[in-house]
Design an enzyme around this catalytic site. Structure first.
Site, mmCIF file in Angstrom:
data_model
loop_
_atom_site.group_PDB
_atom_site.id
_atom_site.type_symbol
_atom_site.label_atom_id
_atom_site.label_comp_id
_atom_site.label_asym_id
_atom_site.label_seq_id
_atom_site.Cartn_x
_atom_site.Cartn_y
_atom_site.Cartn_z
ATOM 1 C CE LYS A 175 33.023 -26.038 23.490
ATOM 2 N NZ LYS A 175 33.952 -26.932 24.216
ATOM 3 C CD GLU A 250 25.721 -35.818 12.035
ATOM 4 O OE1 GLU A 250 25.460 -36.997 12.404
ATOM 5 O OE2 GLU A 250 25.489 -35.093 10.894
ATOM 6 C CB CYS A 284 28.162 -41.465 17.617
ATOM 7 S SG CYS A 284 29.094 -41.198 16.071
ATOM 8 C CD GLU A 397 26.111 -42.427 22.898
ATOM 9 O OE1 GLU A 397 25.645 -41.307 23.621
ATOM 10 O OE2 GLU A 397 26.550 -42.459 21.655
HETATM 11 P P1 NAD Z 1 29.421 -33.709 25.035
HETATM 12 O O1 NAD Z 1 27.853 -33.610 24.532
HETATM 13 O O2 NAD Z 1 29.679 -33.763 26.482
HETATM 14 O O3 NAD Z 1 30.237 -32.431 24.215
HETATM 15 C C1 NAD Z 1 30.351 -32.435 22.901
HETATM 16 C C2 NAD Z 1 30.770 -30.696 22.787
HETATM 17 O O4 NAD Z 1 29.687 -29.987 22.971
HETATM 18 C C3 NAD Z 1 31.961 -30.340 23.810
HETATM 19 O O5 NAD Z 1 32.564 -29.459 22.943
HETATM 20 C C4 NAD Z 1 31.214 -29.491 24.727
HETATM 21 O O6 NAD Z 1 32.017 -28.673 25.354
HETATM 22 C C5 NAD Z 1 30.150 -29.145 24.008
HETATM 23 N N1 NAD Z 1 29.009 -28.400 24.718
HETATM 24 C C6 NAD Z 1 28.354 -29.236 25.897
HETATM 25 N N2 NAD Z 1 27.225 -28.494 26.263
HETATM 26 C C7 NAD Z 1 27.164 -27.357 25.655
HETATM 27 C C8 NAD Z 1 26.061 -26.390 25.566
HETATM 28 N N3 NAD Z 1 25.375 -26.212 26.326
HETATM 29 N N4 NAD Z 1 26.510 -25.364 24.770
HETATM 30 C C9 NAD Z 1 27.387 -25.374 23.738
HETATM 31 N N5 NAD Z 1 28.625 -26.289 23.628
HETATM 32 C C10 NAD Z 1 28.185 -27.580 24.821
HETATM 33 O O7 NAD Z 1 29.757 -35.079 24.182
HETATM 34 P P2 NAD Z 1 31.088 -35.813 24.425
HETATM 35 O O8 NAD Z 1 31.225 -36.620 25.799
HETATM 36 O O9 NAD Z 1 32.315 -34.844 23.967
HETATM 37 O O10 NAD Z 1 31.093 -36.823 23.036
HETATM 38 C C11 NAD Z 1 30.446 -37.746 23.017
HETATM 39 C C12 NAD Z 1 28.980 -37.746 22.606
HETATM 40 O O11 NAD Z 1 29.115 -37.387 21.252
HETATM 41 C C13 NAD Z 1 28.282 -39.101 22.627
HETATM 42 O O12 NAD Z 1 26.801 -39.098 22.787
HETATM 43 C C14 NAD Z 1 28.560 -39.654 21.000
HETATM 44 O O13 NAD Z 1 27.386 -40.274 20.650
HETATM 45 C C15 NAD Z 1 28.491 -38.057 20.297
HETATM 46 N N6 NAD Z 1 29.086 -38.346 18.961
HETATM 47 C C16 NAD Z 1 28.232 -38.394 17.947
HETATM 48 C C17 NAD Z 1 28.952 -38.420 16.482
HETATM 49 C C18 NAD Z 1 28.010 -38.690 15.303
HETATM 50 O O14 NAD Z 1 28.321 -38.317 14.268
HETATM 51 N N7 NAD Z 1 26.521 -38.540 15.579
HETATM 52 C C19 NAD Z 1 30.184 -38.616 16.611
HETATM 53 C C20 NAD Z 1 30.835 -38.642 17.692
HETATM 54 C C21 NAD Z 1 30.276 -38.532 18.881
#
Ligand code: NAD
Length: 517
Positions: A175, A250, A284, A397
């Protein structure tokens, strides 16, 4: 002109979705350039059933490992052929400059090749179990696994998860972020053409609280692997825990970058600019807390400011190969960055450069910044003492091109400042003193520490959080492959019939010397 409307990728072909339609926006222009159908909870049900049917057929899950490895190599080869389209899509949906995407997307073939190699060289341990027993361990796929990915590196993060999941023989439901669903759909088609059987890779675009929530809660999902914000990671983890499924997450970061007096200042400035402003700071591991030895702070800050302002001057359309930095992903993200900078200024932080949304015309190519979500690369520092430590942006962040700079006098202070966070993902150290580099890196709370470099990522190199707020488990390397498998121990008794009769008849008459366990 009619905008394209994308469908789900299910059981080896495009299929309609029954969820709320997703408008896909180009964050550089504000234009909705495509729509994407979303998966409803009913579509999730269908996808999980079809993915299980594919798993149980054994075409992929029980295929000889060399066959799976050959298909992964073909995935790498075909991905190479699809690069121009994939790169264009990544640029359009993320707003990241084409220069960045041309560097990142071609590197993804390495993940397929690496996990193909893992399959070819994997050995099965033979254990020193006592007795006339041949005890070996094999690894089996888990079943149907769910991959949830964020907007900032749609393809990179999908591939980091897909390659080990497929190598292990699982069926996958991916997804992608609702903000950037398109390149993952194209990737699935490429994998299908490379020979991944129908139903083994499925892509269900959709919103997190609908499609994502239905998927991670499904009782037949054996593992969830999510990359996203810490809040999403916690919410998903709670649901996954109820099903006793496996979990890798992650999550967020607030990476420190320490520059010691013994660093080469020009190299450090280049490293800070890259670590902080690539992807407009939407990574991240973005180095957002720059911790600099006071003796070199004025010199470093002056050069960093010059560099930062030169990036701002060379911003333009993401499709322009000379453009250095793109917009933020959305209005919501822009609001968040603005709020954090406003808070910092109210708490006496000083804006060294930047600190504003961009609204004029690009000096580089005339792009109208006001149509997109462009924010100037920004440096903040304390007005006096360590006032910056009281700001939200020191702790939270921002996911934008905003860094804070703070000085220190001793190594202990630098380490304390670096570890002054709930996060523990990436960290950077700049020094030419190797002893210092080792000493300090050992004391930094981070899953990945770079010395005199930043953002290095290789399929073999573990990538994960060292604290819960930054996640659980890790990507890359053999461990990620293992995390997509379950171990199976097989114990074969090779004693002769006579030996077994003598030693193995627990309820025999006068059986004093028989074994128990
Ligand atoms: P987000 O948390 O808004 O969404 C990430 C994914 O999770 C999306 O596909 C979203 O639709 C899904 N999602 C959200 N809530 C959910 C739920 N309750 N149930 C199931 N799926 C759900 O993150 P974003 O804004 O897309 O990305 C940015 C974040 O990702 C930042 O916090 C960043 O640090 C983190 N990130 C971490 C890494 C890593 O390797 N640690 C890498 C890239 C991004």
């Amino acid at each position: 002109m009619n905008k394209p409307c994308h469908l789900l990728w299910l059981a080896g072909k495009e299929q309609p979705g029954h969820g709320e339609m997703i408008p896909v926006e180009n964050p550089a222009t504000g234009e909705i350039f495509a729509h994407c159908q979303a998966a409803s909870s009913g579509d999730v049900e269908t996808a999980v059933a079809q993915a299980w049917a594919a798993f149980e057929s054994g075409y992929w899950s029980r295929a000889p490992r060399h066959q799976r490895a050959d298909v992964l190599d073909r995935c790498a080869a075909l991905l190479g052929g699809a690069l121009p389209k994939l790169i264009d899509l990544e640029v359009e949906q993320t707003g990241r400059p084409v220069r960045e995407m041309k560097a990142q997307v071609p590197s993804l073939v390495r993940w397929f090749r690496y996990y193909a190699s893992v399959l070819r060289v994997e050995e099965r341990p033979l254990l020193p179990t006592t007795g006339q027993l041949h005890n070996f361990v094999s690894r089996e796929p888990l079943g149907v696994v769910a991959l949830i990915t964020p907007f900032n590196h749609p393809l990179l993060i999908a591939v980091k998860k897909l390659a080990p999941a497929l190598a292990a023989g699982n069926s996958v439901i991916l997804k992608p972020s609702e903000l950037t669903p398109l390149s993952s759909l194209l990737l699935a088609r490429v994998l299908h053409e490379a020979g991944v059987p129908e139903g083994v890779v499925n892509v269900l675009p959709g919103y997190g609280h609908v499609t994502g929530a239905a998927l991670v809660a499904h009782p037949l999902i054996r593992k969830v692997d999510v990359t996203g914000g810490t809040a999403a990671g916690r919410a998903i983890g709670a649901v996954v825990g109820k099903n006793l499924a496996r979990y890798t997450a992650e999550l967020g970061g607030k990476a420190p970058l320490i520059v010691f007096e013994k660093a080469d200042v020009d190299l450090a400035v280049n490293g800070i600019a890259f670590g902080s402003f690539v992807a407009s700071g939407q990574t991240c591991i973005a180095s957002t807390r720059i911790i600099v030895e006071n003796k070199i702070l004025p010199r470093l800050l002056e050069r960093l400011t010059v560099k930062t302002e030169s990036i701002a001057r060379r911003m333009g359309s993401p499709t322009n190969s000379a453009s250095m930095m793109g917009p933020l992903i959305s209005q919501k993200q822009l609001n968040n960055v603005e709020a954090l900078v406003d808070d910092a200024v109210q708490r006496d932080a000083v804006v060294v450069t930047g600190g504003r949304r961009m609204t004029g015309k690009s000096q580089l190519d005339g792009t109208d910044f006001s149509k997109g979500y462009f924010y100037e690369p920004t440096i903040l520092e304390s007005s006096s003492g360590n006032s910056i430590l009281r700001t939200r942006i020191w702790r939270e962040e921002a996911f934008g091109p905003v860094i804070v700079v703070i000085g220190f006098d001793t190594e202990e202070q630098a380490i304390r400042l670096a570890n002054d966070t709930e996060f523990g993902l990436g960290a950077g150290i700049w020094t030419q003193d190797l002893a210092q580099a080792f000493r300090v890196s050992e004391q930094i709370q981070a899953g990945i520490t770079w010395v005199n470099t930043h953002h290095r990522n290789d399929p073999s190199s573990p990538w994960g959080g060292a604290t819960p707020a930054s996640g659980v488990g890790s990507e890359n390397g053999i461990d990620a492959y293992h995390a997509y498998t379950k171990v199976k121990s097989t114990i074969i008794n090779y004693a002769s019939t006579e030996e077994s009769l003598a030693a193995d008849d627990w309820f025999g008459e006068g059986a004093d010397t028989v074994r128990y366990g």
